[in-house]
Design a protein around this motif. Structure first.
Motif, short mmCIF file in Angstrom:
data_model
loop_
_atom_site.label_atom_id
_atom_site.label_comp_id
_atom_site.label_asym_id
_atom_site.label_seq_id
_atom_site.Cartn_x
_atom_site.Cartn_y
_atom_site.Cartn_z
N TRP A 317 0.80 -1.23 0.00
CA TRP A 317 0.00 0.00 0.00
C TRP A 317 0.84 1.28 0.00
O TRP A 317 0.84 2.04 -0.95
N ASP A 347 -1.83 -5.02 -2.07
CA ASP A 347 -2.97 -4.27 -1.50
C ASP A 347 -3.92 -3.84 -2.62
O ASP A 347 -3.93 -4.42 -3.72
N ASP A 348 -4.67 -2.82 -2.37
CA ASP A 348 -5.71 -2.29 -3.25
C ASP A 348 -5.17 -1.99 -4.66
O ASP A 348 -3.98 -1.67 -4.81
N ARG A 357 -9.67 -0.38 -11.19
CA ARG A 357 -9.52 0.32 -9.89
C ARG A 357 -8.21 1.13 -9.91
O ARG A 357 -7.16 0.61 -9.51
N TRP A 395 -5.36 -8.22 -1.05
CA TRP A 395 -6.32 -7.31 -0.39
C TRP A 395 -7.71 -7.44 -1.02
O TRP A 395 -7.84 -7.50 -2.25
N ARG A 427 -16.40 6.84 0.83
CA ARG A 427 -15.05 7.01 0.24
C ARG A 427 -15.13 7.15 -1.28
O ARG A 427 -15.88 6.41 -1.94
N LYS A 463 -6.00 -9.75 3.24
CA LYS A 463 -6.25 -8.53 4.02
C LYS A 463 -7.68 -8.12 3.69
O LYS A 463 -7.98 -7.75 2.56
N ASP A 465 -10.62 -5.68 4.16
CA ASP A 465 -10.80 -4.29 4.56
C ASP A 465 -12.28 -3.93 4.65
O ASP A 465 -13.14 -4.67 4.14
N ASN A 467 -14.04 -0.08 4.52
CA ASN A 467 -13.75 1.36 4.60
C ASN A 467 -14.98 2.26 4.62
O ASN A 467 -14.92 3.38 4.12
N CYS A 513 -8.85 -5.47 8.59
CA CYS A 513 -8.48 -4.07 8.45
C CYS A 513 -9.80 -3.33 8.24
O CYS A 513 -10.73 -3.87 7.64
N SER A 515 -10.27 0.64 7.44
CA SER A 515 -9.67 1.98 7.42
C SER A 515 -8.66 2.07 8.56
O SER A 515 -8.70 3.00 9.36
N GLY A 516 -7.81 1.08 8.67
CA GLY A 516 -6.89 1.01 9.80
C GLY A 516 -7.51 0.18 10.90
O GLY A 516 -7.96 -0.94 10.68
N TRP A 532 -5.10 -4.65 11.54
CA TRP A 532 -4.24 -3.52 11.21
C TRP A 532 -4.51 -2.47 12.26
O TRP A 532 -5.65 -2.01 12.41
N ASP A 535 -4.10 3.10 10.11
CA ASP A 535 -3.53 3.56 8.85
C ASP A 535 -2.36 4.50 9.10
O ASP A 535 -1.67 4.88 8.17
C1 GLA Z 1 -7.69 1.27 3.85
C2 GLA Z 1 -6.67 0.46 4.60
C3 GLA Z 1 -5.28 0.69 4.00
C4 GLA Z 1 -5.30 0.33 2.55
C5 GLA Z 1 -6.36 1.12 1.84
C6 GLA Z 1 -6.52 0.67 0.41
O1 GLA Z 1 -7.53 2.63 4.09
O2 GLA Z 1 -6.70 0.76 5.94
O3 GLA Z 1 -4.34 -0.07 4.69
O4 GLA Z 1 -5.51 -1.04 2.40
O5 GLA Z 1 -7.63 0.99 2.46
O6 GLA Z 1 -7.47 1.38 -0.27
#
Ligand code: GLA
Length: 734
Positions: A317, A347-348, A357, A395, A427, A463, A465, A467, A513, A515-516, A532, A535
């Motif tokens: 990331w 990751d993303d 994306r 991710w 988001r 991972k 997530d 968000n 995870c 958003s952290g 996680w 962030d």
């Molecule tokens: C969230 C996660 C980050 C990362 C981003 C990807 O914010 O907490 O670690 O994976 O998404 O978009």
């Protein structure tokens, strides 16, 4: 234990047995006792929670003068008191009057289950209060099951998991608060008169801000290594509410459960409602003692693979953000492998065919590889990983969708939104939450993981997530009269889905995870290996966040990564040594573009990773002793982990501020065997000359009553000097 039932006797009969209790239940762990009176036909009573009692003391409890409090206050009769449960009966009556119907303790394969069944005096409604122990753990889990035996539907207006009276006194509450990128902050305050409420209404995540775990220090201002402490952790992933009611009586009243706001729950005839467990612990060794109890129980019972060591990983990331491509991923895998890492996590940014994306405004929901970025697909990445000798992780954010996605085009009915209104977007201006209450959405989410893992069984790590919060109160799946079930139904659906995933894929590592640190809770950890923490990867801020998080969660579950300087969130320039020293106190990983690191920096990380492999068992499976809190503003923070057999320990020391000639405290160690000699080795050493005690041995007694003198700065060449200092010392018993 059956006893004669006698009424409270006055002083002149003091020589007579004064026991009031007819059916005493002793829920015991190795070091703690919870004592209940459950006499059939009477109100169930709370008698005691604390240090383990002998049978003799349990029998004598009735003579202690302590009040017997309602074990689980129900609303309606004497409604001026705070209640743990409230219900409207089918006929509109808003009261409950519960008495004991039955009580039993069952032996389970790995502990005991004590159940007190309460029945309303008039209505056929039962509430089962459950108390579960695990062999060898000083934690008691309590939860309830409410069963509607009425002819019609009843409505639950409040549904706490547990209630605990705590004797009034100089009782302090330690709780966690925060915000995105600033999670796990510690707050301490005495419980004062009135009501203190800690609650969450995010809907999806519940630990960015306040946490559903708390500590109560019973002997005044919280101390790390002494004093009586009750710890409580609500094991739930959704909205929660913790209440501390200090009224005019002799007790603080602690209630914990699902947040009832806008969440009335309708129970049809014959249905039951089960609340999530509230885990309670008690220690006479201060906050750290309560943490050790939680950590051990967590590792042994509540965290997926909690007893297994975690791999050292590089996550893409902060290194590349959305700029995913085959070459870049291969290079990162080569780099982490060359530094001794064991896993690479993409990751993303890897998915989306119709809508690639490239930023956060599209594609969630379309979990197909973007072949323009990754022409050889996941297979190609797995081949790269194999070539470099590392494992591969990926991710996903399966509970979410963007309005710009094929999924939303096909299934707009899957998102959470209020009837007759447009959905609110989060988001990227386009993100929405899928309705996990809907079984079709549960299948869809299951299939995201199932497809990946069936097609690519070598995927070692996910991972996961999340968000976005629930941004509109509305389920397109639930009927109009069940809209208030949304918050809870979401998490029931989530639990069902991850349960299914775990049944089929027990071995894959899964990170929570959100958003952290939005999912640092024991509600998700039975299915997830780790979370996680934040962030925010800034090492200084992590000292504070990881400190608070460690109150309840062990290092094995706390993902902590070395990232770039200046830091991408705080822009602080913290030297690599300090960044590594902080990350090495949790589950070590990296979140950086290795391509931008110098050879010297890579070599440092190589050494750090090699050292971490040596201390990993102690860090991830050892006992925590927090020594000097960063929140005390003494200029330094310090903690240590000690192996259960006390053969080995790791000591961490971080400067948290920098003033010339600042007087820093000397830190006394803890948890060692006083009678053994420990040899000291500094890890991640950068100084030109070793510390005076390098390779020398000291008794545990000396280290615990004096500690070692830690220099306030590093002895390095002038051009390498900076305002930071940190140390890791490894202690090995001879
Ligand atoms: C969230 C996660 C980050 C990362 C981003 C990807 O914010 O907490 O670690 O994976 O998404 O978009």
């Amino acid at each position: 234990m059956k006893k004669a039932y006698l009424f409270m006797l006055s002083g002149c009969f003091a020589s007579l047995p004064m026991t009031m209790w007819a059916e005493t239940l002793h829920v015991a762990t190795p070091g703690t006792s919870l004592v209940i009176d459950a006499s059939k036909g009477d109100k169930a009573k709370f008698l005691y929670y604390g240090e383990k009692l002998s049978d003799a003391d349990v029998s004598a409890l009735g003579d202690s003068g302590a009040a017997a409090l309602d074990l689980f206050p129900a609303y309606g009769v004497n409604p001026e008191h705070e209640a743990a449960v409230a219900m409207t009966h089918a006929d509109g009556n808003m009261t409950l009057d519960m008495v004991v119907e039955a009580a039993e303790t069952k032996r389970l394969p790995d502990g005991t289950l004590t159940t007190v069944t309460l029945r309303d005096k008039v209505y056929p409604v039962d509430i089962k209060l459950n108390y579960r122990t695990y062999d060898g753990e000083d934690v008691i889990e309590t939860w309830t099951e409410t069963i509607n035996g009425e002819k019609g539907e009843v409505t639950l207006r409040r549904f706490d998991s547990g209630y605990l009276p705590v004797r009034y006194g100089d009782v302090w509450l330690s709780s966690l608060y925060g915000a995105w990128a600033n999670e796990g902050r510690v707050e301490e305050a005495p419980l004062t008169h009135g009501m203190k409420v800690i609650k969450n209404k995010d809907g999806v995540r519940n630990s960015h801000t306040a946490h559903s775990e708390v500590m109560l220090s019973l002997d005044g201002k919280p101390q790390e290594n002494e004093g009586r402490v009750i710890g409580a952790a609500l094991c739930y992933s959704g909205n929660y509410e913790l209440r501390f009611d200090t009224d005019y009586g002799d007790y603080h009243h602690f209630f914990a459960g699902i947040n009832p706001d806008d969440s009335e729950y309708k129970l049809a005839k014959g249905e039951s409602f089960v609340t999530p467990p509230l885990a309670l612990t008690y220690s006479e060794e201060g906050l750290s003692g309560a943490s050790r109890n939680f950590h051990k129980w967590g590792r042994n019972r509540k965290i997926a693979h909690g007893n297994e060591e975690r791999k050292i990983l590089l996550n893409s990331w902060e290194g590349v953000y959305f700029d995913i491509n085959e070459e870049g991923m291969d290079a990162m895998m080569a780099d982490i492998a060359s530094m001794g890492g064991e896993l690479f996590v993409m990751d993303d940014g890897w998915f989306g065919v119709k809508y690639p994306r490239n930023n956060d405004s599209t594609s969630l929901g379309d979990w197909s590889v973007d072949k323009t970025k990754l022409p050889s697909g996941i297979k190609g990445l797995l081949d790269s990983a194999k070539k470099h000798g590392v494992k591969f992780g990926i991710w996903i954010e399966p509970e979410m969708v963007n309005s710009i996605s094929e999924l939303y085009e096909k299934h707009p009915e899957y998102v959470i939104k209020a009837a007759k209104r447009e959905p609110t977007m989060g988001r990227g201006g386009t993100q929405m939450v899928l309705d996990m209450a809907n079984p079709k959405v549960q299948d869809l989410v299951f299939n995201v993981v199932d497809t990946l893992l069936t097609n690519y069984p070598e995927i070692d790590y996910i991972k996961w997530d999340a968000n976005a919060p629930i941004m509109d109160h509305g389920s397109q799946y639930l009927s109009a009269d069940k809209q208030s079930h949304l918050y809870h139904a979401y998490h029931e659906g989530f639990a069902k889905t991850v349960d299914r995933i775990r049944a089929k894929y027990p071995d894959v590592t899964i990170q929570a995870c959100a958003s952290g640190g939005g999912r640092a809770n024991y509600g998700v950890l039975p299915w997830f290996d780790e979370f996680w923490v934040s962030d925010n990867t800034d090492a200084l801020q992590r000292v504070y966040m990881q400190w608070g998080t460690s109150y309840f969660f062990p290092a094995v579950a706390m993902a902590s990564h070395i990232s770039a300087a200046p830091n991408h969130q705080t822009f602080l320039t913290i030297p690599l040594k300090y960044r590594a020293d902080v990350a090495m106190s949790g589950r070590l990983g990296m979140e950086i573009q290795p391509k931008n690191m110098t050879e010297e920096e890579k070599e440092f990380c190589r050494r750090a990773i090699a050292s971490y492999k040596e201390i990993r068992p102690v860090v991830q499976q050892g006992d925590i002793y927090r020594l000097q809190s960063p929140y005390d503003d003494k200029g330094v923070a310090s903690l240590m982990y000690v192996a259960p057999d006390k053969n080995e320990a790791v000591f961490y020391w971080y400067k948290t501020e920098s003033f010339v000639n600042q007087q820093l405290p000397r830190i006394k160690m803890a948890g060692l065997d006083p009678d053994r000699m420990y040899t000291v080795t500094e890890l991640n050493c950068i100084d030109n000359k070793p510390l005076p005690y390098e390779g020398k041995s000291f008794s545990g007694r000396y280290l615990m009553s004096n500690g070692l003198e830690i220099p306030a700065s590093h002895s390095v060449d002038y051009h390498k000097q900076n305002d930071w200092a940190s140390r890791i010392l490894r202690l090995q018993a001879k």
